[in-house]
Design an enzyme around this catalytic site. Sequence first.
Site, PDB file in Angstrom:
ATOM      1  N   GLU A 106       0.834  -1.210   0.000  1.00 26.85           N
ATOM      2  CA  GLU A 106       0.000   0.000   0.000  1.00 26.85           C
ATOM      3  C   GLU A 106       0.867   1.257   0.000  1.00 26.85           C
ATOM      4  O   GLU A 106       0.543   2.249  -0.675  1.00 26.85           O
ATOM      5  CB  GLU A 106      -0.933  -0.014   1.211  1.00 26.85           C
ATOM      6  N   GLU A 126      -4.482  -9.482   3.098  1.00 27.80           N
ATOM      7  CA  GLU A 126      -5.285  -9.236   4.298  1.00 27.80           C
ATOM      8  C   GLU A 126      -6.460 -10.188   4.455  1.00 27.80           C
ATOM      9  O   GLU A 126      -6.845 -10.524   5.583  1.00 27.80           O
ATOM     10  CB  GLU A 126      -5.790  -7.780   4.297  1.00 27.80           C
TER      11      GLU A 126
END
Length: 702
Positions: A106, A126
């Site tokens: 990210e 995730e």
Amino acid sequence: MSEVQSVKYAVEDGVGVITIDNPPVNALGPGVREGIMQALANGNADPAVRSFVLIGTGRNFMAGADIRQFGGARPVSTRTSAAAIAASAKPVVAALHGYALGGGLEHALACHYRVAARNVRVGLPEVSLGIVPAGGGTQRLTRLIGPKAALEVIVSGRHVEASEALRLGILDEIVEDADLRAAAVQYALRAAEVRPLPSAQGDVLKPLPADELAALFEAARKSLSRKSRHLKAPLHALALVEAATSMSFDDGVALEQKLFEELENTDEAKALRYAFFAEREAAKIPGTSGLAQPEPVRSAAIVGGGTMGGGIAMAFADSGIEVKVLDMSQEALERGLKRIRDNYAVSVKRGSITQAQMDERLAKIRGVTDYAGIGDCDAVIEAVFERVELKQEVFAKLDEVMKPGALLLTNSSAIDIDVMAKATRRPEDVAGAHFFAPANVMKLCEVVRGSATRIQTIARTMKMARDLGKVGAVAGSCDGFAANRSRTPMMTEMMLMLEEGALPEQIDRIMVAFGYPMGPFAVNDMSGLDVSYEGRKRRAAADPEYRKLHIPDRMVEMGRRGQKTGAGWYRYAEGDRTPHPDDVVKQVIAEVANEFGIAQRTFSDDEILQRALFASVNEACRILEEGKAYRASDIDVMWLYGFGFPRHRGGLMYWADSVGTPAILAQVRQWHERYGKRWKPSALLERIAASGGRLRDAVPPQ
């Protein structure tokens, strides 16, 4: 040079180099996000700085967030630090190597450019922890590579290697590993004057027509409702990719944060975090501190080219390790090698590997028909039929031909390691490497220590398992070791419930509803009913009080061995693996019940689930009492990776804690009174229930 906790900052030729230095994996622990933001602020205020490079020290760029922080407060979020990168007035180049996962990716996606070493692995994993990215990752990745590719990467949570990441558009350039820092600095200098700065916060760069987009998300929803029906995170991830195609960036990030917060403290996320740490704990072997790093296994041999032996050979070839397959006749060897070729051909047909990859892997596998042909291998794994005399004969021959220091391993699923070790003059080199079928697919390798096995042998076998991409967990030697021994009571109770009136399809339905991908009887048909038959015969011969399982024994004796014979607990049409309930099975159940005077009754779903799993919880406690496993969490790892136990339930012992040890003990005591000694409560179960402790934390008595 200035330093803010785990982040270093230095100016080099007009480039502000921001270095993450947070060993061992450069996780986003306390101070890392703040350090990145402070370095950016310093560089943007410095006229001498024209651009930035964000890079990591050691083996990784950033392996993601510190998972121990989930569920608690974080002073600065990834969303905030990633936004600071994206808002930089001067271009930021991410220099990626090793792992760039989760929050690490990210941060890279927020950079204006991304260059990478060839060894990089990127991803947003995730969902495997029961959550979704919360640093803008779903919104930036979808805009960067398009909804179709983003959906696959985010919902699967998989790692993407460098060449694919470049093709998808995640990376701008690949450089040689050793040149990464210098190449990134040069890239940053070239980018210094380029305006406007590229951004992954605007329109989707690879949009789809509206009808294709709607069809994509509808198909994905249907697939997830079928494959991940017990999980919330994959559907939330899908919703976020969809949002990136219809919402503004800011609104998409706000939704991302909302859905993350919904998931972070759910039972699903807590169980998946526990499973994550349990797997890593299983790799820790008591007694190995101070030992030299174990040597890798660079060549291996498999004795026995049957289904298991062929699968193990494929696991080595898939990992790039040379492997020889030994069978005693050319005919048997050719059958085994053909089975391997056919399995690879199916993978090519499905598109999971290419023809070139198949050819490369087959080239790693060589067949031999003489023990002398395997003597130079670093490790040998015996994978012959589960008969004691046959295994002893094999190990005596291995002792004669294998080079000093070679690992002598058995794939036995139950037989005491010492039985094989005593057939050699080097019992210290003998251990178990118990793979689970199909061995090239299933992730567990149960490493079994005999009474004479050196700790170095265990450590090297565990390294071999890791190098094969397996999850290793250590067990002590006893009948069934830790994995199968703890599961046997579950299967026994299921077979006995059949005698009392339950049906295979009823039990399978309940276990699938609990979260198993397949019911245990359907799995038994796939692996073969005859596999456990020999073990039951051996136990019956050794124990006059052994409770025989009449129904599965009769099924095998009738020739109903599962899918390979077209009939087992279910019947199968030719060329079709779909299980169909079979009246013949009902007839066998009725005959056995009548013959032994067993009353028939109906079962509730709760009774079937609890009777199956509580029996195994009780046995797992006995295994720990006897010191045949290092930790209760190791048994959970075995169930997760060897038996397909629902990961969102954490593992057998973690799940048992959710029921409550006092409630389990009370029920075990009732069944002890009703069914006899097999249900005698273990001392460990009684102690934990009395103390208010947790089963998942249990270890052997000191």
